[in-house]
Design an enzyme around this catalytic site. Structure first.
Site, short mmCIF file in Angstrom:
data_model
loop_
_atom_site.label_atom_id
_atom_site.label_comp_id
_atom_site.label_asym_id
_atom_site.label_seq_id
_atom_site.Cartn_x
_atom_site.Cartn_y
_atom_site.Cartn_z
N ASN A 1 -57.41 73.72 30.54
CA ASN A 1 -56.84 74.04 31.84
C ASN A 1 -56.15 75.40 31.76
O ASN A 1 -55.12 75.53 31.10
CB ASN A 1 -55.85 72.93 32.24
CG ASN A 1 -55.23 73.16 33.61
OD1 ASN A 1 -55.37 74.24 34.19
ND2 ASN A 1 -54.55 72.15 34.12
N CYS B 1 -51.47 75.91 39.40
CA CYS B 1 -52.93 75.77 39.21
C CYS B 1 -53.71 76.03 40.50
O CYS B 1 -54.91 76.29 40.46
CB CYS B 1 -53.27 74.40 38.66
SG CYS B 1 -52.60 74.14 37.00
N HIS C 1 -61.06 73.44 40.19
CA HIS C 1 -60.08 73.73 39.16
C HIS C 1 -60.42 72.89 37.94
O HIS C 1 -60.74 71.70 38.06
CB HIS C 1 -58.68 73.38 39.67
CG HIS C 1 -57.62 73.46 38.63
ND1 HIS C 1 -57.51 74.54 37.78
CD2 HIS C 1 -56.63 72.60 38.28
CE1 HIS C 1 -56.50 74.33 36.96
NE2 HIS C 1 -55.95 73.16 37.24
C1 LIG Z 1 -53.00 63.93 30.88
C2 LIG Z 1 -54.17 62.97 30.95
C3 LIG Z 1 -55.38 63.53 30.26
C4 LIG Z 1 -53.77 61.66 30.29
O1 LIG Z 1 -54.77 60.70 30.44
P1 LIG Z 1 -54.41 59.23 30.92
O2 LIG Z 1 -55.64 58.46 30.82
O3 LIG Z 1 -53.75 59.35 32.26
O4 LIG Z 1 -53.41 58.78 29.83
P2 LIG Z 1 -51.88 58.36 29.98
O5 LIG Z 1 -51.04 59.52 30.37
O6 LIG Z 1 -51.83 57.13 30.85
O7 LIG Z 1 -51.58 57.98 28.49
C5 LIG Z 1 -52.28 56.95 27.84
C6 LIG Z 1 -51.80 56.89 26.41
O8 LIG Z 1 -52.30 58.01 25.67
C7 LIG Z 1 -51.26 58.63 24.95
N1 LIG Z 1 -51.51 60.05 24.77
C8 LIG Z 1 -51.13 61.08 25.57
N2 LIG Z 1 -51.57 62.22 25.04
C9 LIG Z 1 -52.26 61.93 23.93
C10 LIG Z 1 -52.95 62.69 22.98
N3 LIG Z 1 -53.03 64.03 23.06
N4 LIG Z 1 -53.55 62.05 21.95
C11 LIG Z 1 -53.49 60.73 21.85
N5 LIG Z 1 -52.84 59.94 22.73
C12 LIG Z 1 -52.24 60.53 23.75
C13 LIG Z 1 -50.04 58.36 25.79
O9 LIG Z 1 -48.87 58.48 25.04
C14 LIG Z 1 -50.29 56.96 26.27
O10 LIG Z 1 -49.93 56.08 25.21
P3 LIG Z 1 -49.13 54.74 25.53
O11 LIG Z 1 -50.03 53.95 26.41
O12 LIG Z 1 -48.93 54.18 24.17
O13 LIG Z 1 -47.87 55.19 26.20
C15 LIG Z 1 -54.50 62.67 32.44
O14 LIG Z 1 -53.47 61.90 33.00
C16 LIG Z 1 -54.67 63.89 33.25
O15 LIG Z 1 -55.56 64.68 33.03
N6 LIG Z 1 -53.82 64.07 34.29
C17 LIG Z 1 -53.90 65.16 35.17
C18 LIG Z 1 -53.41 66.34 34.47
C19 LIG Z 1 -53.70 67.56 35.24
O16 LIG Z 1 -54.77 67.73 35.74
N7 LIG Z 1 -52.70 68.40 35.29
C20 LIG Z 1 -52.78 69.67 35.78
C21 LIG Z 1 -52.97 69.68 37.21
S1 LIG Z 1 -53.07 71.32 37.54
#
Ligand SMILES: CC(C)(COP(=O)(O)OP(=O)(O)OC[C@H]1O[C@@H](n2cnc3c(N)ncnc32)[C@H](O)[C@@H]1OP(=O)(O)O)[C@@H](O)C(=O)NCCC(=O)NCCS
Length: 323
Positions: free
Chosen positions: A280, A114, A250
Site C-alpha cells: 500500500n 490514501c 487503490h
Molecule cells: C490489516 C489486515 C490485512 C488484517 O487482516 P484481518 O483478516 O482483518 O486480520 P485481523 O486484523 O482481524 O487480525 C487477525 C489476526 O492476525 C494477527 N496479525 C495481524 N498482523 C499480522 C501479521 N503481520 N502476521 C501475522 N499475524 C498478524 C492479528 O494480531 C490477529 O490475531 P488475533 O486474532 O490473535 O488477535 C486487513 O484488516 C486489512 O487489510 N484492512 C484494511 C487495511 C487497509 O486497507 N488500510 C489502508 C486503507 S487506505
C-alpha cells in the site's frame, strides 16, 4: 463546448530497494504466508538514503512530461497528493517545482491520505475546466516507511514507498461520455472515523509519529464505500459497468480489491492489480497502478477507467476518465 482534462503523459518511480515478505520473518511475529493470504502483498519498495517524497515525485513527473513531449515551462500547476511531505512546510509540491527547474505557475500539496490522488485529480480537473490552468501535473508520492512502527506486525508489513504522475491537459470535448479525459469525480469524507487510521504524531506532539490502524474496521468500511463512490461517479459520467474497460483501485489489500470488483459486477480480468509488488503506497498507489497498467499494455488510449480509493479521515472517492 466542453473542456476536458485529458491524460497526455504518465510515469512512475519506485525506489531500488525491494523488501520481500520473508525479510520480516524473525524480526516480528509474522510470515510470508500470513501477509500473502491476508493482504495479497509479496514485496514492497523502501526509500534509501537521499530519496524523499519530493525526489520520487520529481522522477515520476519527469517521465510523464517526457512521454507527453512537454517541458516544465509548459505546466501551469503541480498538485502533489501526499501525507509524507519531506518537511512540515513548505509543500513537497513546491520542492518538485524547484527540482524540475520550473519558474512559472503554482504548486501545492493535497492531503487526503490514501484517497489523496483522487482528491488531487478532482482539484486539477476543477482548475482546468474553470480555465485557471491549461496543463496540470498531478502526482502521488509517499514514503510511508518513515511512519512505520517496525514492532507493529499489523501495519509494518502492509505499506511501501513510491510515486506516480499524470500530466493533464485541457482539450475540447463534445460533452458526452465518448470524450477522452475526466468524465466525473466523487469526493467524500467523514471525520468521525479519525481513530480508525491515523498517525500518532505531528505538530501537537512534536514527533513525526507512527501509523496506527484498526485494520479490520477499515476493511469493513472499504468495500461498501468504494463500491458506492464508484457507482456514484459512473452515474455522474453517464456510464454503466458494461462500458468500463478497467478498474484501477487503490492498492491496499487484494481482498478489498476483489470484494469491490464483485460488488461492481466486474471480473478481476478488468482490474489493474499491483498490490503484490508495491504494497500500500497510499496516495501513490493509483498513479503507480495507472502508469504500470499502461506500461503492461493493459490501459490503452480510449479505454474507460474507473479509479477509487479510501483512506484515513476517513476520506474516499472515485474518478471516471477516458484514457
Ligand atoms: C490489516 C489486515 C490485512 C488484517 O487482516 P484481518 O483478516 O482483518 O486480520 P485481523 O486484523 O482481524 O487480525 C487477525 C489476526 O492476525 C494477527 N496479525 C495481524 N498482523 C499480522 C501479521 N503481520 N502476521 C501475522 N499475524 C498478524 C492479528 O494480531 C490477529 O490475531 P488475533 O486474532 O490473535 O488477535 C486487513 O484488516 C486489512 O487489510 N484492512 C484494511 C487495511 C487497509 O486497507 N488500510 C489502508 C486503507 S487506505
Amino acid at each position: 463546448m466542453t473542456i476536458r482534462s485529458v491524460v497526455i503523459g504518465s510515469g512512475h518511480y519506485l525506489p531500488k530497494r525491494i523488501v520481500e515478505n520473508a525479510e520480516f520473518e524473525g524480526k516480528i511475529d509474522t510470515d510470508d504466508e500470513w501477509i500473502r493470504s491476508r493482504s495479497g502483498i509479496e514485496r514492497r519498495h523502501f526509500v534509501s538514503e537521499g530519496e524523499t517524497t519530493s525526489t520520487m515525485a520529481t522522477a515520476a513527473a519527469r517521465i510523464a512530461l517526457e512521454e507527453a513531449g512537454k517541458t516544465p515551462a509548459d505546466v501551469d500547476a503541480i498538485i502533489l497528493a501526499t501525507s509524507t511531505a519531506d518537511l512540515t512546510f513548505p509543500s513537497a509540491a513546491t520542492m518538485v517545482q524547484a527540482q524540475l527547474g520550473m519558474e512559472n505557475g503554482f504548486a501545492f500539496d493535497v492531503q487526503a491520505v490514501c484517497a489523496g490522488f483522487i482528491f488531487a485529480l478532482s482539484n486539477a480537473n476543477a482548475l482546468i475546466v474553470s480555465g485557471q490552468a491549461k496543463r496540470v501535473l498531478v502526482i502521488g508520492s509517499e514514503t510511508f516507511s518513515k511512519i512505520m512502527d517496525w514492532t507493529d506486525r499489523s501495519t509494518s508489513v502492509l505499506f511501501g514507498d513510491g510515486a506516480g504522475a499524470l500530466l493533464l491537459e485541457a482539450q475540447e470535448g463534445t460533452g458526452t461520455p465518448a470524450d477522452r479525459g475526466i468524465l466525473s469525480t466523487d469526493l467524500n469524507s467523514d471525520g468521525r472515523y479519525r481513530d480508525l487510521l491515523y498517525v500518532d504524531g505531528g505538530i501537537s506532539t512534536g514527533t513525526t509519529g507512527y501509523l496506527r490502524m484498526q485494520g479490520n474496521q477499515v476493511f469493513r468500511h472499504a468495500v461498501e464505500k468504494l463500491a458506492a463512490t464508484a457507482t456514484t461517479a459512473m452515474e455522474r459520467a453517464g456510464v454503466t459497468a458494461e462500458d468500463v474497460d478497467w478498474i484501477v483501485p487503490h492498492q491496499a489489500n487484494i481482498r478489498i480489491i476483489q470484494g469491490t470488483a464483485k460488488k461492481l459486477n466486474l471480473p478481476m480480468e478488468q482490474v489493474v492489480v499491483t498490490v503484490q509488488d508495491h504494497g500500500n503506497t497510499s496516495a501513490a498507489s493509483i498513479p503507480l497502478a495507472l502508469s504500470v497498467g499502461k506500461q503492461r499494455g493493459q490501459i490503452k488510449q480510449g479505454d474507460l477507467v474507473v479509479t477509487e480509493a479510501i483512506g484515513g479521515g476517513l476520506a474516499w472517492g472515485a474518478v471516471v476518465l477516458r484514457w
